[in-house]
Design a protein around this motif. Structure first.
Motif, short mmCIF file in Angstrom:
data_model
loop_
_atom_site.label_atom_id
_atom_site.label_comp_id
_atom_site.label_asym_id
_atom_site.label_seq_id
_atom_site.Cartn_x
_atom_site.Cartn_y
_atom_site.Cartn_z
N LYS A 273 -16.05 71.31 -14.35
CA LYS A 273 -17.47 71.51 -14.67
C LYS A 273 -18.21 72.09 -13.47
O LYS A 273 -17.83 71.88 -12.32
CB LYS A 273 -18.12 70.17 -15.07
CG LYS A 273 -17.40 69.42 -16.18
CD LYS A 273 -17.57 70.09 -17.53
CE LYS A 273 -16.95 69.25 -18.64
NZ LYS A 273 -17.06 69.87 -19.96
N TYR A 274 -19.29 72.80 -13.78
CA TYR A 274 -20.15 73.37 -12.74
C TYR A 274 -21.59 72.98 -13.04
O TYR A 274 -22.02 73.01 -14.20
CB TYR A 274 -20.06 74.90 -12.73
CG TYR A 274 -18.68 75.45 -12.43
CD1 TYR A 274 -18.31 75.80 -11.14
CD2 TYR A 274 -17.77 75.65 -13.46
CE1 TYR A 274 -17.06 76.34 -10.87
CE2 TYR A 274 -16.51 76.16 -13.20
CZ TYR A 274 -16.17 76.52 -11.91
OH TYR A 274 -14.92 77.04 -11.66
N ASN B 119 -22.44 63.63 -15.54
CA ASN B 119 -22.58 64.59 -16.64
C ASN B 119 -24.02 64.62 -17.15
O ASN B 119 -24.28 64.69 -18.35
CB ASN B 119 -21.61 64.25 -17.78
CG ASN B 119 -21.38 65.44 -18.71
OD1 ASN B 119 -21.43 66.60 -18.27
ND2 ASN B 119 -21.15 65.18 -19.98
N SER C 154 -18.84 74.42 -18.45
CA SER C 154 -17.39 74.25 -18.29
C SER C 154 -16.74 75.53 -17.79
O SER C 154 -17.26 76.63 -17.95
CB SER C 154 -16.75 73.84 -19.62
OG SER C 154 -17.29 72.65 -20.10
N ILE D 184 -25.06 71.98 -17.00
CA ILE D 184 -23.64 71.78 -16.70
C ILE D 184 -22.83 72.70 -17.61
O ILE D 184 -23.01 72.70 -18.83
CB ILE D 184 -23.23 70.31 -16.91
CG1 ILE D 184 -23.99 69.42 -15.92
CG2 ILE D 184 -21.72 70.15 -16.74
CD1 ILE D 184 -23.76 67.94 -16.13
N LEU E 218 -23.41 65.76 -11.44
CA LEU E 218 -22.26 66.39 -12.08
C LEU E 218 -21.27 65.33 -12.56
O LEU E 218 -20.74 65.43 -13.68
CB LEU E 218 -21.59 67.37 -11.11
CG LEU E 218 -20.45 68.22 -11.67
CD1 LEU E 218 -20.96 69.12 -12.80
CD2 LEU E 218 -19.83 69.09 -10.57
#
Length: 516
Positions: free
Chosen positions: A232-233, A214, A224, A222, A211
């Motif tokens: 971010k998730y 990125n 938002s 990923i 994460l």
């Protein structure tokens, strides 16, 4: 009444009275009325009461890109099952080139892939598998997308409370939308501009390094946060449950979270949702709407009933709109507004006023002509003409038809056409009158002789109106509807109402001869 059946008298009086009664709402309708009777009014079209004209374009290119992504995921899974390593993947507009480390199992991979897809060209060149989407496949995707979009747009507009919208396909990938009397076009555009693709995904809170870098590993993505794009998730790429399993959604209020949206799954969705929540207690469950996370609560306990609540920083309007979107379903592809026009109510008011003036002048001229030519019988024809107008208006209101400016032209045309049948009848009565028969026999034979001519003439007009309705669009359909109703109403008033009034006049006056 002498020489006139009672059942005919009952039918004529009943239909005329109903025509007058059901025309009343169109003259005295009030916007805030909750009375069901007064809701049966003539709906005015965009050109008469103003509103919005919007042309939408289905972004089918997005679907092609999604299909390419699906191909890539499918090929990866098939290659993994066949223990074959992929060296490189190159995706172009409608083609996909997959380079394998070893060509020994590439034919097996091709066979497995083609079991899931039709109208796809899959070629092998050494250790490269080339997938090309054919034109037929693209056409299938576009046609399916436009059909789905039409239904979903219709559901969203109906849910918003807009009355009598015009929603139809325009060209290859566009949707024409006309919203008469719309007071908040911006809200409608927001409803239409959202794809409303809802999915539920498990959140991976353990792989922090991916994460932070990125960089999503295989099978993950990923996403938002809706309210803070910097948040971010990392979530599972495959959704646990999809919005297609939703059967209901409505705005609600949660004592802790405030405005929210409660939802309910079908049986399949409830089973998937129950399994996902029971196996992941203590983990987070991301609710993703149109590619962003709107909420990611921790699963406290298994939810097996198929019901849930989506909470967030919603206000009352946002929760209501989200419920509308979820009930209507997700659009297969985004919609782009390519044209927008607003029609002011002032122009519509001028059109209505001009239509009224034309109708009144037409009725006055026709009435004077009929009285001058046929005397008392002309007065009877004029009474039938007035009843004809009431019947047309009541029919338009009862069936929920929309009156447009061409529709007004159709009514004005009907006024002129309505007396044609009466003229034919009176001329036939004139001919019979020269034979010196009994007065009621003269009237009967006059109507009988005119019947077939009137029927033939009106049937051909109805056929023409039907063709206009089937092959026309928008204003043409409005004209064909009023013309059709006008023809039907004029046939009734000429053949039955005028007949009744003539017999009534002769009975009351005890006339022994007819002066025409």
């Amino acid at each position: 009444m002498k020489n006139y059946p009672i059942w005919k008298t009952f039918i004529v009086l009943t239909l005329v009275c109903l025509g007058i009664i059901f025309a009343i709402p169109s003259f005295v309708y009030k916007e805030d009325s909750n009375n069901w009777f007064f809701e049966n009014k003539v709906n005015l079209g965009l050109d008469l009461q103003g509103g919005s004209h919007i042309l939408l374009e289905v972004q089918s290119d997005v679907l092609i890109k999604e299909e390419i992504e699906n191909f890539i995921d499918n090929i990866r899974l098939i290659a993994r099952d066949n223990q074959s390593k992929i060296n490189d993947i190159i995706a172009n507009e409608n083609t996909l080139n997959i380079k394998f480390d070893d060509a020994s199992k590439i034919e097996d991979i091709r066979t497995d892939f083609l079991q899931n897809y039709n109208n796809i060209n899959v070629l092998i060149n050494n250790n490269v598998l080339k997938i090309k989407i054919t034109d037929n496949y693209i056409k299938e995707i576009q046609d399916s997308a436009i059909k789905q979009s039409l239904e979903i747009v219709r559901k969203r507009i109906d849910e918003s409370g807009t009355k009598e919208p015009l929603i139809q396909r325009s060209g290859k990938n566009r949707i024409l939308l006309q919203l008469p009397g719309i007071k908040d076009p911006e809200r409608i555009k927001e409803l239409l501009g959202k794809t409303a693709k809802l999915t539920f995904h498990m959140v991976d809170d353990e792989n922090i390094s991916s994460l932070k870098a990125n960089l999503a590993p295989f099978g993950k993505m990923i996403v938002s946060d809706f309210y803070d794009p910097d948040v971010k998730y990392l979530v599972e790429k495959k959704s646990s449950v999809g919005g297609e399993n939703l059967v209901d959604a409505k705005a609600s209020f949660d004592p802790e979270e405030g405005h929210a949206v409660s939802f309910r799954f079908d049986t399949t969705g409830a089973q998937k949702f129950g399994k996902a929540t029971s196996e992941n207690i203590g983990k987070r469950f991301a609710v993703i709407l149109d590619g962003v996370v709107i909420t990611a609560p921790v699963i406290r306990s298994a939810i097996t009933g198929g019901n849930g609540i989506i909470s967030g920083n919603f206000n009352s309007q946002e929760s209501s709109d989200l419920a509308v979107l979820l009930r209507a379903g997700a659009l297969p592809a985004p919609l782009l507004i390519v044209e927008e026009r607003s029609v002011g109510p002032g122009l519509g008011a001028d059109s209505i006023q001009a239509g009224k003036i034309a109708a009144i002048i037409g009725m006055i001229i026709v009435s004077i002509f009929m009285i001058l030519i046929y005397g008392v019988f002309g007065v009877i024809a004029n009474i039938s003409l007035i009843a004809n107008i009431f019947i047309i208006i009541s029919l338009l209101g009862t069936i929920g038809a929309t009156l447009t400016l061409p529709g007004i032209a159709g009514i004005v045309l009907t006024i002129g056409m309505a007396v044609d049948a009466n003229v034919l009848i009176f001329e036939r009565i004139k001919e019979e009158n020269h034979k010196k028969n009994k007065i009621f026999e003269i009237v009967k034979k006059g109507f009988d002789r005119a019947f077939s001519t009137i029927l033939d003439a009106n049937i051909t007009t109805l056929i023409a109106a039907l063709l206009l309705f089937v092959f026309g669009s928008g204003p043409i359909k409005g004209f064909s509807i009023t013309l059709s109703l006008g023809v039907i109403a004029s046939m009734f008033t000429a053949l039955m109402l005028t007949n009744f009034l003539v017999y009534l006049y002769l009975t009351l006056t005890s006339k022994k001869e007819i002066n025409l």
